[in-house]
Design an enzyme around this catalytic site. Sequence first.
Site, short mmCIF file in Angstrom:
data_model
loop_
_atom_site.label_atom_id
_atom_site.label_comp_id
_atom_site.label_asym_id
_atom_site.label_seq_id
_atom_site.Cartn_x
_atom_site.Cartn_y
_atom_site.Cartn_z
N HIS A 110 10.79 2.45 -9.41
CA HIS A 110 10.18 4.23 -9.31
C HIS A 110 11.19 4.56 -9.93
CE1 HIS A 110 6.79 4.85 -6.61
NE2 HIS A 110 7.25 3.19 -5.65
N GLU A 127 1.61 4.28 -8.79
CA GLU A 127 2.29 2.89 -8.62
C GLU A 127 1.74 2.00 -9.68
OE1 GLU A 127 4.86 1.83 -5.86
OE2 GLU A 127 4.65 3.08 -4.48
N HIS A 152 12.41 -2.61 -4.87
CA HIS A 152 11.33 -1.97 -5.45
C HIS A 152 10.91 -0.27 -5.74
CE1 HIS A 152 7.28 -0.05 -5.96
NE2 HIS A 152 6.89 0.63 -4.99
N SER A 172 8.21 -3.12 -10.34
CA SER A 172 8.95 -4.38 -9.66
C SER A 172 8.58 -5.56 -9.53
CB SER A 172 9.62 -2.85 -8.25
OG SER A 172 7.95 -3.15 -7.74
N1 HBI Z 1 5.97 5.45 2.62
N2 HBI Z 1 8.46 4.07 2.71
C1 HBI Z 1 7.14 4.79 2.07
N3 HBI Z 1 7.05 4.24 0.24
C2 HBI Z 1 5.64 4.57 -0.05
O1 HBI Z 1 5.58 3.37 -0.63
C3 HBI Z 1 4.49 4.40 0.84
C4 HBI Z 1 4.71 5.43 2.02
N4 HBI Z 1 4.50 5.93 2.98
C5 HBI Z 1 2.40 5.55 1.72
C6 HBI Z 1 2.31 5.44 0.78
N5 HBI Z 1 3.38 4.84 0.43
C7 HBI Z 1 0.99 4.54 0.06
O2 HBI Z 1 0.10 5.69 0.81
C8 HBI Z 1 1.11 6.38 -1.01
O3 HBI Z 1 -0.46 6.34 -1.32
C9 HBI Z 1 0.96 7.66 -0.80
FE FE Z 2 6.48 2.60 -4.62
#
Ligand code: HBI
Ligand code: FE
Length: 352
Positions: free
Chosen positions: A202, A242, A197, A274
């Site tokens: 990203h 996202e 992903h 993804s």
């Molecule tokens: N932590 N490692 C990781 N990857 C993410 O994509 C991720 C996260 N924590 C919170 C989060 N995404 C979502 O709450 C986003 O909306 C910020």
């Molecule tokens: Fe992500």
Amino acid sequence: KEQYTEPGSDDATTGSEWFPKSIYDLDICAKRVIMYGAGLDADHPGFKDKEYRERRMMFGELALQYKHGEPIPRIEYTDSERKTWGVIYRKLRELHKKYACKQFLDNFDLLERHCGYSENNIPQLEDICKFLKGFSRSLGPNESLFSAKTGFRVRPVAGYLSARDFLAGLAYRVFFCTQYVRHHADPFYTPEPDTVHELMGHMALFADPDFAQFSQEIGLASLGASEEDLKKLATLYFFSIEFGLSSDDAADSPMKEHGSNNERFKVYGAGLLSSAGELQHAVEGSATIIRFDPDRVVEQECLITTFQSAYFYTRNFEEAQQKLRMFTNNMKRPFIVRYNPYTESVEVLNNS
Ligand code: HBI
Ligand code: FE
């Protein structure tokens, strides 16, 4: 001025909750993982697979030991992991060419050229980090080409972080990036972020200056934000970085109003780029796609285990930036944060 503050030690100038004041403080955020390896949920495809759980523990420990500034450990991926990657790579690249936005495609070509992206190889985070900083190439004895990118960095993380810790990284142009691969039982499904992903969805856009700026501004707005504001910023992150789409249509031209989704929109969100299934759902079907207006977006529920019930689009990243800025300008914090790129720290100024 202090270089390093412990979490919990209240900042005298603001009296607010702790947040990272320097890029080194992200080592603290990275350790507060909500779930990884050993704690795989019962509905996770790897739950009953002892070998997979052990592999996940290894990735977890590597990430927890990592400190800002160190080279990112290179991973030797197993045949099974590379097979999973290859299957997804083939499928997604086909769909990207049809549906991804231009900035994504152009930068993905560069990742293939400079970072070892291919069907047969899982790229290494360290190589991507160097690429995002910018790279030079010799063109002859007296000639060289320097290609500056955005200075975005990635750093390994053991698993899911709180939205607060995760968004704080973006303030420093740091993206917390998982290095493990989803379970091989179902290559097209993962209940949590994995390296496929991150790398397929990203990385490409972090090489785009406007996208990088947009991402950093969400991060800066999140530092010390109230719980309520933080939730809004996490939702804005979710429906842009996202699941966001773009449309070049001239001011919602009525001519094109009735065009199907795949004629009107290009995709930039990593969650879509993804996931073959959801990408096709969003652009090939008749999914609801509405204009990205922060006041509206924050009312939308983020769905984790099913497709989203609506998606949002902007004309381009500049428009996304402008709208985000108008929205965050109205958020109230008792202080102002200013990012200092020379010291990679934020200055906190009293605003009372
Ligand atoms: N932590 N490692 C990781 N990857 C993410 O994509 C991720 C996260 N924590 C919170 C989060 N995404 C979502 O709450 C986003 O909306 C910020
Ligand atoms: Fe992500």
